[in-house]
Design a protein around this motif. Sequence first.
Motif, PDB file in Angstrom:
ATOM      1  N   SER A  59       0.831  -1.215   0.000  1.00 13.16           N
ATOM      2  CA  SER A  59       0.000   0.000   0.000  1.00 13.16           C
ATOM      3  C   SER A  59       0.859   1.257   0.000  1.00 13.16           C
ATOM      4  O   SER A  59       0.482   2.274  -0.600  1.00 13.16           O
ATOM      5  CB  SER A  59      -0.961  -0.007   1.194  1.00 13.16           C
ATOM      6  N   LEU A  63       0.696   4.105  -2.975  1.00 15.06           N
ATOM      7  CA  LEU A  63       0.538   5.531  -2.675  1.00 15.06           C
ATOM      8  C   LEU A  63       1.615   6.365  -3.365  1.00 15.06           C
ATOM      9  O   LEU A  63       1.332   7.405  -3.965  1.00 15.06           O
ATOM     10  CB  LEU A  63       0.616   5.741  -1.165  1.00 15.06           C
ATOM     11  N   ARG A  79       2.715   8.796   6.551  1.00 18.18           N
ATOM     12  CA  ARG A  79       1.469   8.029   6.652  1.00 18.18           C
ATOM     13  C   ARG A  79       1.320   7.329   8.007  1.00 18.18           C
ATOM     14  O   ARG A  79       0.219   7.244   8.559  1.00 18.18           O
ATOM     15  CB  ARG A  79       1.443   6.993   5.527  1.00 18.18           C
ATOM     16  N   ARG A 109       1.962  12.999  -3.519  1.00 17.69           N
ATOM     17  CA  ARG A 109       1.574  11.601  -3.299  1.00 17.69           C
ATOM     18  C   ARG A 109       1.510  11.224  -1.817  1.00 17.69           C
ATOM     19  O   ARG A 109       0.604  10.501  -1.388  1.00 17.69           O
ATOM     20  CB  ARG A 109       2.553  10.660  -4.009  1.00 17.69           C
ATOM     21  N   GLU A 113      -4.329   9.306  -0.594  1.00 17.01           N
ATOM     22  CA  GLU A 113      -4.929   8.087  -0.064  1.00 17.01           C
ATOM     23  C   GLU A 113      -4.907   7.020  -1.145  1.00 17.01           C
ATOM     24  O   GLU A 113      -5.035   7.326  -2.333  1.00 17.01           O
ATOM     25  CB  GLU A 113      -6.378   8.327   0.379  1.00 17.01           C
ATOM     26  N   VAL A 114      -4.735   5.786  -0.728  1.00 21.47           N
ATOM     27  CA  VAL A 114      -4.821   4.674  -1.670  1.00 21.47           C
ATOM     28  C   VAL A 114      -6.293   4.522  -2.065  1.00 21.47           C
ATOM     29  O   VAL A 114      -7.156   4.393  -1.193  1.00 21.47           O
ATOM     30  CB  VAL A 114      -4.296   3.366  -1.040  1.00 21.47           C
TER      31      VAL A 114
END
Length: 430
Positions: A59, A63, A79, A109, A113-114
């Motif tokens: 993840s 991102l 994050r 980036r 959010e993913v």
Amino acid sequence: MRLPGRLSAAIDVLTDVETRKRPISEALKAWGLNNRFAGAGDRAAIGNLVYDALRRRASHAALMGNDSARALVLAVAVRDWNEDPAALSASFGADSHAPDALSEDELARVVGEVPDDTAGFVLADVPEWLAPSLQRGFGDNWIAEGQDMAGRPSLDLRVNTLKSSRERVMKSLIRFTPAETAISPIGVTMPAGPGDARTPNVTSDEGYLKGWFEVQDQGSQIVAALAGARPGEQVLDLCAGAGGKTLALAAAMMNKGQIFAYDSDRNRLAPIYDRLKRNGARNVQVRAPQPDALDDLVGKMDRVVIDAPCTGTGTWRRRPDTKWKLTPELLAQRVGEQAALLLEAQRFLKPGGTVVYITCSILPEENDDQVAAFIAANPGFSSTPAAELWSVAFNTALPLGLETAQGGIALTPRLTGTDGFYLNALRLAA
């Protein structure tokens, strides 16, 4: 070291891990030897950055748009550690040991959010090829299970009831703010802290040196209790390794009866001797590997415990690098070894005895599938009801969601706050 220097070091260590394909612990040790100016706090913070980067590698990479060491570490800083990206980038210019300042693309980036429509294996932070297996094992909850498997683990201790009590151990470790484990009645836990928090060094504590406690995940404590060993029984621990569960069984049996601790690998078995002495476990007979080591036990055991070699998918929180190294070939190898051990174990049981099959895996291929195949080939065996096992071990009802389709018990970070474990107690008809 300030945070920019720690981030730069983490990038170096993670690059070493990825390029040389070696364990995180080895790469961190090598970095520390080459950078002796770094203090214990620095080494702990750098280690946390590297482990966090690999726990959520998929993840984080989604991102950032790539899975370079730099991208992963920057994603962790913002994050997971909640650093302000603009302030972080500005601080890089004031530190000669810092990484290069963030580019405009990285700044954009790293605060994103993913997307929800991202592939499930990315959201779950697991290898793509394992997604079907995890979905089969956990159904609609498989992504949530993967996400919880990507968190930090607590530090758990098992009180050695042969020498001490939970109250005494907690009092001796009060400086670490210990708490009682939620399920194990003899467990003590210290939850993982955020960011650069250090894990307590309990193995230098007087209580550990005196054998009052062992470092053991609560999940491992739970399956050891579910194994059901009773005082006076004859028990074979067929894959004893360094003896973690052997010690737990000895305490549960109150040093009465006999445990035969065996492992096919002498090196794995070597630490057990000192641990038995420190713990005061006197009902354990170690059997070193040789052709006739167990011949005199055939047909005599009340219980055979198989802590089976497995993929270790249940320990991904502690060893996230192994998550990305696992291959279908290694899984197939482990499945073959497990089937052979189940076949071997039944030789030692007396009528009415029980084979306790345990893995630290969350994959159905190593758990329910193995048990189903074994029972199909050996109809004299049946799974002891999960609710019965739990009630006897903990005097409470089995929590919802823990029983598997094949009558086993599965523990996971999401369900029990522990490492991932599986247990099935296979009873032979009398």
